[in-house]
Enzyme design. Sequence first.
Site, mmCIF file in Angstrom:
data_model
loop_
_atom_site.group_PDB
_atom_site.id
_atom_site.type_symbol
_atom_site.label_atom_id
_atom_site.label_comp_id
_atom_site.label_asym_id
_atom_site.label_seq_id
_atom_site.Cartn_x
_atom_site.Cartn_y
_atom_site.Cartn_z
ATOM 1 N N SER A 259 0.826 -1.207 0.000
ATOM 2 C CA SER A 259 0.000 0.000 0.000
ATOM 3 C C SER A 259 0.865 1.264 0.000
ATOM 4 O O SER A 259 1.692 1.424 -0.886
ATOM 5 C CB SER A 259 -0.945 -0.056 1.199
ATOM 6 O OG SER A 259 -2.045 0.752 0.930
ATOM 7 N N HIS A 401 -7.304 -5.934 1.164
ATOM 8 C CA HIS A 401 -6.113 -5.090 1.211
ATOM 9 C C HIS A 401 -5.184 -5.505 2.359
ATOM 10 O O HIS A 401 -5.439 -5.180 3.523
ATOM 11 C CB HIS A 401 -6.617 -3.657 1.413
ATOM 12 C CG HIS A 401 -5.564 -2.620 1.317
ATOM 13 N ND1 HIS A 401 -4.903 -2.337 0.148
ATOM 14 C CD2 HIS A 401 -5.051 -1.773 2.248
ATOM 15 C CE1 HIS A 401 -4.041 -1.364 0.359
ATOM 16 N NE2 HIS A 401 -4.104 -1.011 1.627
#
Length: 426
Positions: A259, A401
């Site tokens: 990320s 995620h």
Amino acid sequence: MPFVTRIGFQTLAFVGAGACVVLIAQGSGWRANPAVVERTAKARGSFFNFEEANVSPYELPNAMEGSAGAVRTRNDWKGRRAEVLDLFREHVYGRSPGKPEKLRFQVLEESKSAMDGAATLKRVAILSTQGGREHKFELRMFLPNAASGPVPVFLVTGHRGAGNFDMTRKQKSGFWPAEEVIARNYGIAAFLASEVAPDDKERFREGAIALFEGASTGGRPGNAWATLAAWAWGASRSLDYFETDSRVDAKRVAIVGHSRGGKAALWAGAEDERFALAISNNSGEGGAALGRRYFGEHLEWINERFPHWFAGNYKGFAGRIDKLPVDQHMLLALMAPRALYVTSADEDLWADPRGEFLSLAHASPVYQLYGEAMIQPGDMPAIDRPLIAGRRAYHVRTGGHDLTPYDWQRFMDFADTLWRGAAPRK
Ligand code: GTR
């Protein structure tokens, strides 16, 4: 000549330069699960698009065309590469200061009996001095005791809490599965990103940036480096240390980030050609994903929400990203001919899985200069079916995620093909 890409929900893509338009079927590749689309759209609101059909056509800047003309050879690319790197410095990530005047390493702890004797634990302070000021951060690492020579190391830009990188191993985290990496005879390392630059819009200058700029809180030039570039700087200083450690194969260091940490990892790989492999895990907007593809997070939002991540100049492209002289496929191209692994996650539509894959595909012409195969925009693999094409790899995995043991096992499979002569798994 710029090329135009459009992937519509009719499963066709148009890729072309000028009159040459090619139709590409998406085939059996990944597609967003409609239930996830619906859920994500509901949660994020109407300021964002999660429908493939609503991605409007866009035109990408051409990596293969620079101020000196078309790029046809590796030598042409050398010149163009410098130009592209400079554009990213000026407009996106800011200009990093490089090595400090003085850099020292101090081993804080070393023990050969970690993990029941399977690994050597090492904690090293990385001490920088500049203009009479000092900065310190700690590199945490485990090296496999079974190795007979120097080993490749996976270095993580650790933007998550310290508990993910626990050196006592009382806390274990799939984000940094040290035991699994040691079991495959690789080294694993991390630094806490917060020690290099706090992830905070008020305080981000307190670490490495203050080392170079002092404690001033005044205005800064639009191309000044910011948090992501500072984390990339921390990765390079860690690599400086690796070069002094005889148990590390410093020519085979992978920079890994998830990320926001993945955005920093890609920038580290671009800025520092000593990194042999860059791994972007769910890095999304400002990382691997194409910025011009309006799907999921976008430039306007990221700069508003995280004003301390990018250079100030980047904010000037709000509402006019078509004027940005680069897009993220060019960031990926800066890794060539070194190795690159891009990942996505099925439920992580915020990071735009398809946009991450397309970016990798559009970096292909540069990789082709080095004898690598073309990855076509229509080649996106199915879920949980990693694609390894020479020095590039990609997967979109089940789930959301995160950086998981599944991702790590695939990274090591890829490293085995690069450095241990393994054949890609079918
Ligand atoms: C989100 C941000 C993303 C990504 C993510 C993360 O809030 O919008 O760009 O960086 O955080 O780091 O987990």
